[in-house]
Design a protein around this motif. Structure first.
Motif, mmCIF file in Angstrom:
data_model
loop_
_atom_site.group_PDB
_atom_site.id
_atom_site.type_symbol
_atom_site.label_atom_id
_atom_site.label_comp_id
_atom_site.label_asym_id
_atom_site.label_seq_id
_atom_site.Cartn_x
_atom_site.Cartn_y
_atom_site.Cartn_z
ATOM 1 N N UNK A 1 -5.154 -14.563 7.152
ATOM 2 C CA UNK A 1 -3.774 -15.384 7.381
ATOM 3 C C UNK A 1 -2.882 -14.455 6.585
ATOM 4 N N UNK A 2 -2.811 -13.671 6.302
ATOM 5 C CA UNK A 2 -0.934 -12.610 6.231
ATOM 6 C C UNK A 2 -0.934 -11.441 7.277
ATOM 7 N N UNK A 3 -2.096 -11.743 8.125
ATOM 8 C CA UNK A 3 -1.409 -10.801 9.344
ATOM 9 C C UNK A 3 -0.034 -10.724 10.161
ATOM 10 N N UNK A 4 0.152 -12.413 10.216
ATOM 11 C CA UNK A 4 1.762 -11.754 11.704
ATOM 12 C C UNK A 4 2.903 -11.781 10.444
ATOM 13 N N UNK A 5 3.003 -12.040 9.318
ATOM 14 C CA UNK A 5 3.736 -12.103 7.504
ATOM 15 C C UNK A 5 3.928 -10.399 7.552
ATOM 16 N N UNK A 6 2.371 -9.305 7.565
ATOM 17 C CA UNK A 6 2.133 -8.095 7.090
ATOM 18 C C UNK A 6 2.713 -7.818 8.757
ATOM 19 N N UNK A 7 2.369 -7.672 9.352
ATOM 20 C CA UNK A 7 2.261 -6.371 11.242
ATOM 21 C C UNK A 7 4.064 -7.033 11.150
ATOM 22 N N UNK A 8 4.512 -8.426 10.794
ATOM 23 C CA UNK A 8 5.917 -8.028 11.482
ATOM 24 C C UNK A 8 6.478 -7.412 10.144
ATOM 25 N N UNK A 9 6.060 -7.244 9.062
ATOM 26 C CA UNK A 9 6.534 -6.469 8.423
ATOM 27 C C UNK A 9 6.923 -4.902 8.358
ATOM 28 N N UNK A 10 5.230 -4.899 8.900
ATOM 29 C CA UNK A 10 5.131 -3.168 8.491
ATOM 30 C C UNK A 10 5.238 -2.630 10.191
ATOM 31 N N UNK A 11 5.474 -3.439 11.394
ATOM 32 C CA UNK A 11 5.986 -2.405 12.639
ATOM 33 C C UNK A 11 7.027 -2.054 12.542
ATOM 34 N N UNK A 12 7.866 -3.308 11.672
ATOM 35 C CA UNK A 12 9.606 -3.319 11.695
ATOM 36 C C UNK A 12 9.660 -1.460 10.633
ATOM 37 N N UNK A 13 8.845 -1.472 9.406
ATOM 38 C CA UNK A 13 9.030 -0.655 8.436
ATOM 39 C C UNK A 13 8.659 0.986 9.633
ATOM 40 N N UNK A 14 8.121 0.242 10.433
ATOM 41 C CA UNK A 14 7.325 1.778 10.949
ATOM 42 C C UNK A 14 8.329 2.545 11.821
ATOM 43 N N UNK A 15 9.016 1.648 12.526
ATOM 44 C CA UNK A 15 10.379 2.214 13.528
ATOM 45 C C UNK A 15 10.684 1.983 12.928
ATOM 46 N N UNK A 16 11.269 1.724 11.039
ATOM 47 C CA UNK A 16 12.505 2.389 10.829
ATOM 48 C C UNK A 16 12.710 3.657 9.688
ATOM 49 N N UNK A 17 11.409 4.288 10.374
ATOM 50 C CA UNK A 17 10.888 5.775 10.019
ATOM 51 C C UNK A 17 12.102 7.030 10.716
ATOM 52 N N UNK A 18 12.622 8.284 9.977
ATOM 53 C CA UNK A 18 13.217 8.691 11.009
ATOM 54 C C UNK A 18 12.708 10.196 10.989
ATOM 55 N N UNK A 19 12.791 11.251 12.816
ATOM 56 C CA UNK A 19 11.975 11.546 13.033
ATOM 57 C C UNK A 19 13.071 12.963 12.704
ATOM 58 N N UNK A 20 12.903 14.227 12.633
ATOM 59 C CA UNK A 20 13.462 15.520 12.778
ATOM 60 C C UNK A 20 12.417 16.236 12.502
ATOM 61 N N UNK A 21 13.184 17.569 12.270
ATOM 62 C CA UNK A 21 13.423 18.868 12.039
ATOM 63 C C UNK A 21 12.215 19.082 10.219
ATOM 64 N N UNK A 22 12.312 20.090 9.738
ATOM 65 C CA UNK A 22 11.249 19.154 8.276
ATOM 66 C C UNK A 22 12.465 19.862 7.672
ATOM 67 N N UNK A 23 13.562 20.515 7.526
ATOM 68 C CA UNK A 23 14.987 20.601 6.842
ATOM 69 C C UNK A 23 15.548 19.082 6.986
ATOM 70 N N UNK A 24 15.633 18.701 8.315
ATOM 71 C CA UNK A 24 16.303 17.243 7.911
ATOM 72 C C UNK A 24 16.376 16.641 7.127
ATOM 73 N N UNK A 25 17.467 16.089 6.102
ATOM 74 C CA UNK A 25 17.682 15.327 4.957
ATOM 75 C C UNK A 25 16.563 14.405 5.000
ATOM 76 N N UNK A 26 16.455 13.752 4.358
ATOM 77 C CA UNK A 26 15.566 12.429 4.157
ATOM 78 C C UNK A 26 14.440 12.308 5.645
ATOM 79 N N UNK A 27 14.118 12.812 5.565
ATOM 80 C CA UNK A 27 13.343 13.472 7.247
ATOM 81 C C UNK A 27 11.655 12.961 6.769
ATOM 82 N N UNK A 28 11.503 11.409 7.822
ATOM 83 C CA UNK A 28 10.001 11.003 7.143
ATOM 84 C C UNK A 28 8.645 11.872 8.113
ATOM 85 N N UNK A 29 8.653 11.887 9.864
ATOM 86 C CA UNK A 29 8.259 12.112 10.779
ATOM 87 C C UNK A 29 8.482 13.344 11.439
ATOM 88 N N UNK A 30 7.885 14.208 11.390
ATOM 89 C CA UNK A 30 8.459 16.041 11.756
ATOM 90 C C UNK A 30 7.379 16.176 13.563
#
Ligand code: G3H
Length: 529
Positions: A319-348
């Motif tokens: 009952x909630x999967x469509x709404x959850x997955x849409x937001x969650x997938x977008x949130x995963x793609x909005x994360x930032x990848x970079x080196x550990x010292x890069x400011x605001x980085x989420x994924x390393x």
């Protein structure tokens, strides 16, 4: 894809660290044998190449057995200085160590970033959390001692009950928290009067080297022995002797089982183990969407999912999967990848060179068996990273359903009846924690009652985590043995032992004299405030 960003001056490596010393029997010995190079998966140049950080000794059986002898000698069949030392003197040694450790913060944080790719704030947090853990342990140890500074009397028998050490502890930590989790084993083991042999994790090994001198000059010789090399080469020969009393390991159950099997008298071996897990998130139809997305994001992807407590499978109600997955997938793609010292980085960058290939295998297997990748960036390959793929719908036939991915990939399983995730959890090899998302109290109540019997921590509308470290950290089935927390670890690394005497004039006179002359460190009613 490339992942190069220029390295800030203050985090640049001055020169490789060629670690040539190890600590046995209070001596920092020089190693002239074979060595292994230590690489970071972070590139120092625009053209991707792993960075050489230095090298470490590649030790074997001979040194392992020397370290064991040193630990046995320091324990000296219970007569050693350390196991018989007064509580206040042991505390003084640990405080000396802690002061020196604090001065190594900058160096340790830099090495955490280079060696395991942990972000700057998380590396700082790991260091500070460890310092706090040691401080809290000392306070808890004083409380333990205070509560023991008395005599009980039952049925005409007096008892003076304390907690005593177990003997020699072999201590092995994981690469994802090479400082914090290793020290969360080592520090309580030491303070309770045991003697120890410690081998740093596969990654996150150079960061231990600035602390060797502090170990050397803070504790009596042989109390802490530090070896380098492969677990199989150094830990197995030690276990085979049967002279280890405690195996303290945070890692996976395969290594734990292999090591404990080497011990000839398993009944003599105490196990303090923090092992793998496959913590589920269960999202009910009335879950608060915004909060659930945020908690699932940090739960699945903090430190790229390389946490034993990470959410490793997400069950979402249809009952909630469509709404959850849409937001969650977008949130995963909005994360930032970079080196550990890069400011605001989420994924390393992932510290294990083969990790992206492994995650790719899990993705390919799931796609072949009918799953889709829901986020646009999911599965994008970098030199040292693979973008987390949100895989849906995941079924029990897929590898990612069962294997502990310990990295960036998120399997999502749809459900209609709550019995499905509950049955799956009961069937699973793991039983560490769960995250339950929902609002209706009447639905939550029976679920909490059941889940508490399947795992050891039910997180309500919150991601799974170990902390705060004062709370019990443990698990059922293949996830753990013994309990760790500031309070519990002191108990896990010790045993209750006591002096008892029948109430008569002779014994009263002797015990009064023992207390007055203060010659016994065990029989004492003095305590520290
Ligand atoms: O790898 C397992 C760690 O104990 C996780 O600790 O939940 O505080 O990140 P954490």
């Amino acid at each position: 894809m490339k992942s190069f960003t220029p390295i800030p001056e203050k985090f640049m490596l001055k020169a490789p660290i060629d670690q040539r010393h190890y600590l046995i029997g209070g001596e920092l010995l020089r190693w002239d044998g074979k060595t292994s190079e230590v690489f970071s998966t972070i590139s120092s140049t625009p053209e991707y190449t792993p960075t050489l950080l230095g090298s470490i000794p590649d030790m074997g059986e001979t040194e392992a057995l020397k370290a064991l002898d040193a630990a046995l000698m320091a324990y000296d069949k219970g007569k050693g200085t350390w196991p018989t030392m007064k509580v206040k003197d042991r505390i003084a040694c640990m405080e000396r160590f802690l002061e020196q450790m604090k001065s190594k913060r900058e160096q340790t944080v830099a090495l955490l970033m280079w060696e395991i790719g942990k972000s700057l704030p998380d590396s700082q947090k790991e260091f500070d959390r460890t310092v706090e853990y040691i401080e809290d342990t000392l306070e808890e140890y004083k409380t333990l001692d205070r509560n023991a500074a008395r005599f009980d009397k039952h049925d005409g028998v007096y008892a003076h009950i304390r907690r005593g050490p177990l003997g020699v502890v072999l201590c092995l930590g994981p690469y994802n928290y090479p400082l914090n989790e290793t020290f969360a084993l080592l520090i309580p083991a030491i303070i309770m009067g045991n003697t120890t042999i410690f081998k740093p994790a596969k990654h996150g090994v150079l960061l231990i080297t600035p602390l060797l001198e502090a170990f050397q000059n803070s504790f009596p010789k042989g109390v802490v022995n530090v070896l380098f090399g492969r677990g199989r080469a150094v830990a197995a020969p030690i276990m085979k002797t049967g002279k280890v009393d405690v195996l303290a390991l945070i890692g996976n159950s395969k290594s734990a089982n292999a090591l404990q099997d080497q011990h000839p008298k398993s009944n003599r071996l105490r196990l303090v183990l923090g092992l793998e897990a496959k913590n589920p998130a269960i999202i009910l139809p009335d879950a608060d969407l915004e909060l659930t997305v945020q908690e699932c994001l940090s739960g699945t992807l903090s430190f790229n999912g390389q946490r034993c407590t990470a959410l490793k499978i997400v069950y979402v109600h249809e009952q909630i999967q469509e709404a959850f997955l849409k937001r969650f997938a977008a949130a995963v793609d909005a994360l930032t990848f970079g080196n550990p010292w890069d400011s605001g980085v989420n994924l390393t960058p992932l510290p294990e060179p083969g990790k992206s290939d492994y995650i790719q295998e899990l993705i390919d297997d799931a796609l072949e068996k009918g799953a889709r990748i829901l986020n646009e960036k999911g599965g994008t390959r970098y030199d040292n990273f693979i973008w987390p793929a949100v895989l849906y719908p995941v079924t029990a036939q897929m590898r990612v359903y069962e294997e502990e991915q310990f990295g960036p990939v998120i399997p999502v399983v749809p459900f209609t009846k709550i019995d499905q995730p509950l049955n799956d959890m009961a069937e699973s090899n793991y039983g560490q924690q769960v995250s339950l998302f929902g609002k209706d109290v009447r639905t939550l109540a029976p679920l909490i009652d059941t889940l508490a019997n399947l795992v050891c921590r039910v997180n309500l509308n919150s991601s799974c985590q170990r902390g705060p470290d004062v709370y019990p950290f443990t698990g059922r089935k293949d996830s753990a043995q013994s309990t760790l927390s500031v309070y519990d670890a002191l108990r896990s690394f010790s045993i209750r032992t006591f002096v008892a005497f029948k109430d008569n004039d002779l014994n009263t006179e002797i015990v009064e004299a023992l207390l007055e002359e203060k010659n016994s460190n065990f029989i004492s009613t003095e305590y520290l405030l």
